[in-house]
Design a protein around this motif. Structure first.
Motif, PDB file in Angstrom:
ATOM      1  N   GLN A  18      21.940 -19.945  19.121  1.00 63.78           N
ATOM      2  CA  GLN A  18      21.824 -19.219  17.852  1.00 63.78           C
ATOM      3  C   GLN A  18      20.659 -18.232  17.901  1.00 63.78           C
ATOM      4  OE1 GLN A  18      24.531 -19.757  15.962  1.00 63.78           O
ATOM      5  NE2 GLN A  18      24.875 -21.118  17.715  1.00 63.78           N
ATOM      6  N   GLU A  19      19.661 -18.556  18.723  1.00 61.47           N
ATOM      7  CA  GLU A  19      18.528 -17.645  18.886  1.00 61.47           C
ATOM      8  C   GLU A  19      18.863 -16.539  19.859  1.00 61.47           C
ATOM      9  OE1 GLU A  19      15.215 -18.236  17.499  1.00 61.47           O
ATOM     10  OE2 GLU A  19      14.560 -20.027  18.623  1.00 61.47           O
ATOM     11  N   ARG A  20      19.785 -16.814  20.758  1.00 62.98           N
ATOM     12  CA  ARG A  20      20.054 -15.858  21.825  1.00 62.98           C
ATOM     13  C   ARG A  20      21.168 -14.878  21.472  1.00 62.98           C
ATOM     14  NH1 ARG A  20      20.498 -19.661  26.958  1.00 62.98           N
ATOM     15  NH2 ARG A  20      20.683 -17.659  27.983  1.00 62.98           N
ATOM     16  N   LEU A  21      22.095 -15.322  20.619  1.00 62.67           N
ATOM     17  CA  LEU A  21      23.236 -14.446  20.317  1.00 62.67           C
ATOM     18  C   LEU A  21      22.845 -13.097  19.703  1.00 62.67           C
ATOM     19  CD1 LEU A  21      25.855 -17.100  19.136  1.00 62.67           C
ATOM     20  CD2 LEU A  21      26.038 -15.620  21.134  1.00 62.67           C
ATOM     21  N   PRO A  22      21.742 -13.014  18.933  1.00 62.20           N
ATOM     22  CA  PRO A  22      21.373 -11.688  18.414  1.00 62.20           C
ATOM     23  C   PRO A  22      20.828 -10.756  19.492  1.00 62.20           C
ATOM     24  CG  PRO A  22      20.381 -13.458  17.112  1.00 62.20           C
ATOM     25  CD  PRO A  22      20.910 -14.078  18.354  1.00 62.20           C
ATOM     26  N   ARG A  23      20.415 -11.291  20.626  1.00 62.37           N
ATOM     27  CA  ARG A  23      19.805 -10.450  21.669  1.00 62.37           C
ATOM     28  C   ARG A  23      20.875 -10.028  22.657  1.00 62.37           C
ATOM     29  NH1 ARG A  23      16.279 -15.125  21.550  1.00 62.37           N
ATOM     30  NH2 ARG A  23      14.715 -14.679  19.982  1.00 62.37           N
ATOM     31  N   ARG A  24      21.340  -8.806  22.477  1.00 55.95           N
ATOM     32  CA  ARG A  24      22.535  -8.416  23.216  1.00 55.95           C
ATOM     33  C   ARG A  24      22.319  -7.247  24.154  1.00 55.95           C
ATOM     34  NH1 ARG A  24      24.987  -7.409  17.539  1.00 55.95           N
ATOM     35  NH2 ARG A  24      22.738  -7.345  17.191  1.00 55.95           N
ATOM     36  N   SER A  25      21.139  -6.618  24.146  1.00 62.28           N
ATOM     37  CA  SER A  25      20.987  -5.355  24.855  1.00 62.28           C
ATOM     38  C   SER A  25      21.004  -5.543  26.373  1.00 62.28           C
ATOM     39  CB  SER A  25      19.684  -4.683  24.413  1.00 62.28           C
ATOM     40  OG  SER A  25      18.632  -5.567  24.682  1.00 62.28           O
ATOM     41  N   GLY A  26      21.203  -4.405  27.069  1.00 62.73           N
ATOM     42  CA  GLY A  26      21.230  -4.430  28.529  1.00 62.73           C
ATOM     43  C   GLY A  26      22.346  -5.326  29.029  1.00 62.73           C
ATOM     44  N   LYS A  27      21.997  -6.211  29.940  1.00 63.23           N
ATOM     45  CA  LYS A  27      23.022  -7.094  30.514  1.00 63.23           C
ATOM     46  C   LYS A  27      23.116  -8.408  29.749  1.00 63.23           C
ATOM     47  CE  LYS A  27      23.054  -5.774  35.448  1.00 63.23           C
ATOM     48  NZ  LYS A  27      23.303  -4.406  35.108  1.00 63.23           N
ATOM     49  N   ARG A  28      22.313  -8.557  28.703  1.00 63.90           N
ATOM     50  CA  ARG A  28      22.233  -9.866  28.029  1.00 63.90           C
ATOM     51  C   ARG A  28      23.573 -10.330  27.485  1.00 63.90           C
ATOM     52  NH1 ARG A  28      17.169  -8.011  25.733  1.00 63.90           N
ATOM     53  NH2 ARG A  28      15.445  -9.134  26.718  1.00 63.90           N
ATOM     54  N   ALA A  29      24.305  -9.390  26.868  1.00 67.48           N
ATOM     55  CA  ALA A  29      25.569  -9.786  26.236  1.00 67.48           C
ATOM     56  C   ALA A  29      26.513 -10.387  27.269  1.00 67.48           C
ATOM     57  CB  ALA A  29      26.210  -8.601  25.543  1.00 67.48           C
ATOM     58  N   ASP A  30      26.617  -9.721  28.451  1.00 65.06           N
ATOM     59  CA  ASP A  30      27.545 -10.234  29.462  1.00 65.06           C
ATOM     60  C   ASP A  30      27.085 -11.568  30.029  1.00 65.06           C
ATOM     61  OD1 ASP A  30      29.424  -8.275  29.186  1.00 65.06           O
ATOM     62  OD2 ASP A  30      28.378  -6.907  30.568  1.00 65.06           O
ATOM     63  N   LEU A  31      25.781 -11.708  30.172  1.00 57.75           N
ATOM     64  CA  LEU A  31      25.260 -12.994  30.660  1.00 57.75           C
ATOM     65  C   LEU A  31      25.599 -14.114  29.669  1.00 57.75           C
ATOM     66  CD1 LEU A  31      21.748 -12.046  32.093  1.00 57.75           C
ATOM     67  CD2 LEU A  31      23.740 -12.927  33.358  1.00 57.75           C
ATOM     68  N   ILE A  74      27.235  -1.791  23.428  1.00 60.83           N
ATOM     69  CA  ILE A  74      25.829  -2.067  23.751  1.00 60.83           C
ATOM     70  C   ILE A  74      24.987  -0.821  23.465  1.00 60.83           C
ATOM     71  CG2 ILE A  74      24.203  -2.653  25.617  1.00 60.83           C
ATOM     72  CD1 ILE A  74      25.978  -5.001  24.901  1.00 60.83           C
ATOM     73  N   ARG A  75      25.554   0.370  23.864  1.00 61.54           N
ATOM     74  CA  ARG A  75      24.801   1.613  23.618  1.00 61.54           C
ATOM     75  C   ARG A  75      24.591   1.795  22.116  1.00 61.54           C
ATOM     76  NH1 ARG A  75      28.098   5.634  24.595  1.00 61.54           N
ATOM     77  NH2 ARG A  75      28.640   4.772  26.636  1.00 61.54           N
ATOM     78  N   ASP A  76      25.663   1.525  21.352  1.00 58.49           N
ATOM     79  CA  ASP A  76      25.568   1.721  19.902  1.00 58.49           C
ATOM     80  C   ASP A  76      24.533   0.816  19.240  1.00 58.49           C
ATOM     81  OD1 ASP A  76      27.436   3.619  20.088  1.00 58.49           O
ATOM     82  OD2 ASP A  76      29.109   2.421  19.281  1.00 58.49           O
ATOM     83  N   LEU A  77      24.217  -0.258  19.921  1.00 54.13           N
ATOM     84  CA  LEU A  77      23.198  -1.140  19.325  1.00 54.13           C
ATOM     85  C   LEU A  77      21.907  -0.366  19.120  1.00 54.13           C
ATOM     86  CD1 LEU A  77      23.498  -4.455  21.344  1.00 54.13           C
ATOM     87  CD2 LEU A  77      23.989  -4.143  18.920  1.00 54.13           C
ATOM     88  N   GLY A  78      21.621   0.508  20.133  1.00 52.34           N
ATOM     89  CA  GLY A  78      20.469   1.393  20.077  1.00 52.34           C
ATOM     90  C   GLY A  78      19.233   0.673  19.601  1.00 52.34           C
ATOM     91  N   SER A  79      18.629   1.266  18.627  1.00 55.32           N
ATOM     92  CA  SER A  79      17.368   0.691  18.167  1.00 55.32           C
ATOM     93  C   SER A  79      17.593  -0.573  17.358  1.00 55.32           C
ATOM     94  CB  SER A  79      16.622   1.713  17.313  1.00 55.32           C
ATOM     95  OG  SER A  79      17.464   2.045  16.223  1.00 55.32           O
ATOM     96  N   LYS A  80      18.870  -0.760  16.946  1.00 55.11           N
ATOM     97  CA  LYS A  80      19.154  -1.942  16.126  1.00 55.11           C
ATOM     98  C   LYS A  80      18.857  -3.230  16.901  1.00 55.11           C
ATOM     99  CE  LYS A  80      22.954  -3.886  13.524  1.00 55.11           C
ATOM    100  NZ  LYS A  80      24.390  -3.912  13.403  1.00 55.11           N
ATOM    101  N   ASP A  81      19.110  -3.136  18.204  1.00 57.28           N
ATOM    102  CA  ASP A  81      18.847  -4.341  19.002  1.00 57.28           C
ATOM    103  C   ASP A  81      17.793  -4.027  20.050  1.00 57.28           C
ATOM    104  OD1 ASP A  81      20.623  -7.058  20.142  1.00 57.28           O
ATOM    105  OD2 ASP A  81      18.973  -6.193  21.268  1.00 57.28           O
ATOM    106  N   ASP A  82      16.640  -4.488  19.827  1.00 57.44           N
ATOM    107  CA  ASP A  82      15.592  -4.293  20.829  1.00 57.44           C
ATOM    108  C   ASP A  82      15.431  -5.575  21.642  1.00 57.44           C
ATOM    109  OD1 ASP A  82      12.685  -5.024  18.796  1.00 57.44           O
ATOM    110  OD2 ASP A  82      14.586  -6.025  19.077  1.00 57.44           O
ATOM    111  N   GLY A  83      16.492  -6.319  21.645  1.00 54.40           N
ATOM    112  CA  GLY A  83      16.430  -7.563  22.400  1.00 54.40           C
ATOM    113  C   GLY A  83      16.214  -8.760  21.507  1.00 54.40           C
ATOM    114  N   THR A  84      15.930  -8.509  20.281  1.00 53.54           N
ATOM    115  CA  THR A  84      15.682  -9.662  19.403  1.00 53.54           C
ATOM    116  C   THR A  84      16.694  -9.747  18.280  1.00 53.54           C
ATOM    117  OG1 THR A  84      14.205  -8.400  18.017  1.00 53.54           O
ATOM    118  CG2 THR A  84      13.216  -9.675  19.803  1.00 53.54           C
ATOM    119  N   GLY A  85      17.623  -8.779  18.215  1.00 56.06           N
ATOM    120  CA  GLY A  85      18.628  -8.868  17.161  1.00 56.06           C
ATOM    121  C   GLY A  85      18.075  -8.363  15.854  1.00 56.06           C
TER     122      GLY A  85
END
Ligand code: ATP
Ligand code: MG
Length: 462
Positions: free
Chosen positions: A370-383, A429-440
């Motif tokens: 639940q803590e990790r699902l908001p962090r999606r940038s870069g390769k995180r989502a695929d991992l 992932i690109r569209d996340l842009g500034s919305k996701d800085d790795g922390t959701g």
């Protein structure tokens, strides 16, 4: 169902009639049971025991369920033979249990449980007896006093569970007016309810389980003492309660069971922290737990697998935020506070219900997700998608959203991401842009402490 719970449907005056020393006998023409419907192994055991000179019957849930046209979960046999005598007759027999000694006879994957007739414990009996013992509140600690068939009928819990079927003569012996209660769809304890619950408080849970499973009412004298005696469940060994709770929540009727447990004050001694959350935040907690249980029931109906870990993760989740905040108020940063709260909560819960490690680890993983699902940038989502706990974590996220948690559309994002092709995923992932800085989203944005990074790098499931 709840309405039915408090009604004694018919014949309340029959309260004293549910004990009898001569049974009502129903011949083959007077009931719907057919020998061929029962497990042939169970029938064979009865026949062999009878041929060896013992009394033997099919008993309990299988007779009850067959009369109600429900497929029995298992087949129980009751006999006058002692465990040692049973073992002498069957090479594939093993004596098990201590509190309640019985014999398992194995036929490939099928196990038939064979129990020797038991007698009720006289309350004034010598407490040091080797066969039987009670504690000061009357709870039976050991239950190995053998008795006659009549005794055995009286010591069973509910009238509907005290029916004996002889597949040889095809007769049913009914010592407690169980057939009457089956017809009237009533759960009724045999004997004095308060005393029977004091002997074994788990009978309160069994009353609820059978009421939910069979859609029966609980007879009014049987339901009356439950609220007062519910705290006695705290005395039950946590390993036994784990088994009972699984039966309560994994039999396909968990949603109704939960309502009844709460109503009869049985939920609190089982899940004290969740009960507290239910008091503090009733709508959210109730929705989250009942949605999880409705889903579980549906999956069981569809023959899909269910994991106790998901269930416990949901039951305990509403108790987490309060603890996290308390630790944060003491100065602990958010992520360690979350980890510590999760650890505390699970250890506390295990004092009541011994959840084995093979389930507590996945509970933690579902929560960590639940803590990790908001962090999606870069390769995180695929991992995350490749993570074996992804599915459970994602389902859990949807559950939280159903209960009203604000996640800024995170569940929908993950639903779309799973459906998208490679190019689509890159765009997302690109569209996340500034919305996701790795922390959701939301308050977690500023929480990316070095401690958090370390924790993720050492994640439990990568
Ligand atoms: P199911 O197997 O469908 O859950 P069941 O009635 O067969 O239901 P079991 O736990 O298999 O339940 O127990 C078999 C029988 O043993 C019961 O029908 C009941 O007669 C008796 N029994 C079980 N537990 C208790 C108890 N705690 N107190 C008294 N009798 C019990
Ligand atoms: Mg059974």
């Amino acid at each position: 169902m709840l309405k039915k719970l408090f009604q004694s449907l018919r014949s309340p005056s029959r309260r004293t009639q549910h004990k009898r020393s001569t049974p009502e006998v129903l011949n083959s023409g007077q009931h719907s049971l057919q020998k061929a419907q029962f497990s042939r192994y169970a029938v064979n055991i009865v026949e062999r025991l009878q041929n060896a000179g013992y009394q033997a019957y099919l008993v309990g849930g299988c007779v009850r369920d067959m009369l109600l046209n429900i497929t029995p979960k298992d087949f129980d046999v009751a006999t006058s033979a002692t465990p040692e005598q049973i073992r002498a007759e069957f090479r594939n027999a093993r004596i098990i249990g201590r509190r309640f000694k019985l014999v398992h006879i194995h036929f490939g994957r099928e196990i038939i449980e064979v129990a020797t007739f038991r007698a009720n414990h006289p309350q004034d009996e010598d407490e040091d007896s080797n066969q039987s013992s009670r504690n000061e509140s009357g709870r039976i600690l050991r239950d190995n006093v053998y008795g006659t068939l009549e005794d055995d009928a009286q010591r069973r819990d509910f009238t509907i569970n005290a029916l004996y079927y002889d597949p040889v003569s095809e007769r049913i012996l009914d010592y407690a007016n169980g057939v009457h209660d089956i017809r009237n769809r009533l759960i009724r304890l045999i004997g004095d309810p308060t005393q029977r619950y004091q002997e074994d408080p788990v009978r309160m849970l069994r009353a609820v389980r059978f009421a939910a499973k069979l859609d029966f009412g609980i007879e009014k004298h049987t339901v009356a003492p439950i609220r007062k005696l519910a705290p006695m469940l705290r005395e039950i060994p946590s390993a036994r309660l784990f088994e009972e709770v699984l039966k309560l929540f994994l039999s396909g009727y968990a949603a109704d069971t939960f309502e009844m447990l709460v109503d009869l004050k049985l939920f609190e001694p089982l899940f004290p922290a969740s009960f507290e959350a239910l008091e503090h935040n009733p709508t959210y907690t109730h929705t989250l737990i009942s949605e999880a249980l409705i889903n579980t029931d549906l999956r069981i109906q569809q023959n899909k697998p269910v994991t106790p870990a998901f269930l416990f993760a949901a039951l305990l989740w509403p108790a987490l935020p309060g603890r996290v905040l308390r630790l944060q108020a003491k100065g602990m940063p958010p992520i360690p506070a979350m980890q510590e709260a999760a650890h505390e909560l699970i250890s506390e819960q295990c004092q009541r219900i011994a959840i084995p490690k093979r389930f507590t680890l996945p509970i933690r993983e579902i929560w960590d997700m639940q803590e990790r699902l908001p962090r999606r940038s870069g390769k995180r989502a695929d991992l995350l998608l490749d993570n074996p706990r992804f599915r459970a974590g994602y389902d859990f996220l949807l559950l939280r959203e159903t209960a009203g948690e604000q996640t800024d559309g995170l569940g929908e994002w993950w639903t779309d991401y799973q459906d998208a092709n490679d190019a689509g995923r890159r765009d997302m992932i690109r569209d996340l842009g500034s919305k996701d800085d790795g922390t959701g989203t939301g308050p977690r944005k500023r929480r990316r402490s070095p401690a958090g990074k370390r924790k993720r790098a050492a994640g439990t499931d990568e």
